[in-house]
Design a protein around this motif. Structure first.
Motif, PDB file in Angstrom:
ATOM      1  N   CYS A 133      -0.181   3.398   3.623  1.00 28.61           N
ATOM      2  CA  CYS A 133       0.321   3.216   4.855  1.00 28.61           C
ATOM      3  C   CYS A 133       1.419   1.961   4.893  1.00 28.61           C
ATOM      4  CB  CYS A 133      -1.015   2.683   5.631  1.00 28.61           C
ATOM      5  SG  CYS A 133      -1.515   1.065   5.091  1.00 28.61           S
ATOM      6  N   CYS A 173       0.761  -1.159   0.047  1.00 29.45           N
ATOM      7  CA  CYS A 173       0.023   0.242   0.073  1.00 29.45           C
ATOM      8  C   CYS A 173       0.969   1.127  -0.046  1.00 29.45           C
ATOM      9  CB  CYS A 173      -0.958  -0.052   1.193  1.00 29.45           C
ATOM     10  SG  CYS A 173      -2.088   1.594   1.257  1.00 29.45           S
ATOM     11  N   CYS A 202      -6.542  -1.539   0.011  1.00 29.62           N
ATOM     12  CA  CYS A 202      -5.702  -1.800   1.569  1.00 29.62           C
ATOM     13  C   CYS A 202      -6.766  -2.339   2.508  1.00 29.62           C
ATOM     14  CB  CYS A 202      -5.050  -0.631   1.684  1.00 29.62           C
ATOM     15  SG  CYS A 202      -4.054  -0.838   3.013  1.00 29.62           S
ATOM     16  N   CYS A 235      -5.823   0.672   5.457  1.00 28.33           N
ATOM     17  CA  CYS A 235      -6.296   2.081   5.366  1.00 28.33           C
ATOM     18  C   CYS A 235      -7.316   2.419   4.548  1.00 28.33           C
ATOM     19  CB  CYS A 235      -4.999   3.160   5.287  1.00 28.33           C
ATOM     20  SG  CYS A 235      -4.572   2.764   3.294  1.00 28.33           S
TER      21      CYS A 235
END
Ligand SMILES: [Zn+2]
Length: 433
Positions: A338, A335, A352, A355
């Motif tokens: 994050c 990701c 993701c 997040c």
């Protein structure tokens, strides 16, 4: 990345000038024989040593297997004996013997590398192609007259000029490197070092149908590679038909055409990218490492990706622009917001679980490649990809000089000024709201 940094870009361009001189063919015949004799001697003096690599799998050391590794003879006394041996009954300047020895070592080194990778068998390399690689000490270059004088024997020369050749203006002020003699032509490498004021970094994800880029200034970039793919598919079909009919000549004809058109595409792609994005570092995935990663990919994907000549594309691009390479590991599974690494890579969209970011997988990879490079260079950076900018679509015109707009995209495309005539056309594709 803020500010700028200066990078040196070494450029080499090879051009050929036709020659017709029986003395050159004689030299090549002698050179080929000498080169093969040098390879023979080096081959006979290879030292094979056992190596015991530790193979680890899932944290466990598997029973070590042994294999034999070749070591080329490189000590000074061996090289002197080899030289003395080849210097007997030589009709040409002694530097030609040194040139042959050096080429023999580079042939052997590349065989060794391929052998250790399992790509070459334990068979002595044979010199099939007719050529002679010159040494700088055998050449005298007159840059005013644009001519090269090559010594055959002391007092005997061959002179070649590139004055008035179509490429003469392109290599104005460039150095001449070591030339290669062929029966009917001479290949001249022209070299220069250019200082590039790097202001921008672009991360590129290499996919079978597109090259997907990201840089904070431009946003996302999509270079369409479908014309290259469809050209190759057409030729694959033609070649298959020729093969099934046993028409070897026709097959070869299509093969040459395919390669020429591929080369043409790659040239235009590379020059287009450097014109469209000057002062940039282009960051690609390291293909050497990619082999390890892509083994886990589904078979169909690998095959399609194999159609796209990534090594050639990166090679061509590196002649014209500053290229860097990063590890491809997990670039499409991490990701970019994050840092979470998802387990699977299914579907076109990356989601993701930590997040909630949702983004096209190829864009995710481009951002990750961009950021991996910045981290490597010591710029800790977090960047939330800005989706509002839209995406810059770039197409390479295969034929002619007019920009290409494909019908299926017409509705979604808004043309921005085609910046470079014909070579590359670019459009901003707005995000679908
Ligand atoms: Zn995330």
């Amino acid at each position: 990345m803020s500010g700028s940094s200066l990078r040196t870009l070494e450029q080499v361009r090879m051009y050929s000038v036709p020659i017709s001189d029986p003395r050159v063919s004689e030299l090549i015949t002698w050179y080929q024989g000498t080169l093969q004799r040098a390879i023979d001697v080096i081959w006979d003096n290879i030292e094979w040593k056992y190596r015991f690599p530790k193979v680890e799998k899932g944290g466990q050391v598997i029973a070590p297997s042994k294999f034999k590794v070749p070591y080329l003879p490189k000590d000074r006394s061996f090289k002197r004996r080899l030289r003395d041996y080849l210097l007997q009954d030589r009709p040409y300047a002694a530097h030609w013997v040194d040139a042959a020895i050096r080429t023999a070592y580079s042939v052997m080194e590349s065989w060794r590398k391929r052998y250790l990778k399992g790509k070459a068998r334990k068979v002595k390399p044979r010199v099939e192609r007719r050529f002679a690689r010159c040494k700088a000490t055998l050449m005298k270059v007159d840059y005013d007259k644009k001519s090269i004088r090559i010594t055959l024997r002391p007092g005997e020369h061959v002179e070649v000029s590139w004055n008035g050749r179509w490429f003469a203006r392109r290599v104005e002020g460039w150095r001449v490197g070591e030339v290669i003699l062929k029966d009917d032509r001479i290949l001249i490498p022209f070299e220069t070092a250019k200082v590039v004021d790097v202001k921008e970094v672009i991360g590129w994800d290499s996919n079978e149908l597109s090259l997907d880029g990201f840089s904070p200034r431009v946003g996302f970039i999509k270079v369409d590679l479908r014309p290259l793919q469809s050209m190759k598919i057409v030729y694959e079909r033609k070649k298959r038909i020729a093969q099934s009919k046993g028409l070897k000549y026709v097959y070869e004809k299509y093969n040459v055409r395919e390669r020429n058109r591929e080369k043409d595409f790659i040239n235009k792609l590379a020059s287009g990218l450097t014109k469209l994005f000057p002062n940039s570092v282009h960051v690609f995935e390291d293909l050497e490492k990619e082999n390890l990663v892509s083994r886990r990919e589904p078979k169909g994907r690998r095959k399609r990706n194999a159609r796209t000549p990534w090594k050639l594309i990166q090679g061509k691009a590196s002649e014209r622009a500053v290229i860097e390479r990063v590890s491809p590991k997990n670039t499409s599974r991490t990701c970019p917001r994050c840092g979470y690494v998802v387990k699977t890579r299914v579907g076109r969209v990356f989601r993701c679980p930590r997040c909630g970011l949702e983004l096209d997988r190829q864009k995710v990879a481009a951002v990750n490649i961009y950021r991996r490079y910045l981290r490597m260079r010591g710029f800790p950076h977090s960047y939330d990809p800005d989706e509002t900018k839209g995406e810059l679509w770039v197409g390479v015109a295969l034929r002619g000089r007019s920009p290409v707009i494909r019908a299926s995209m017409k509705g979604a495309l808004r043309a921005v000024k085609p910046r470079e005539e014909g070579l590359i056309s670019s459009y901003i594709k707005p995000n679908e709201a």
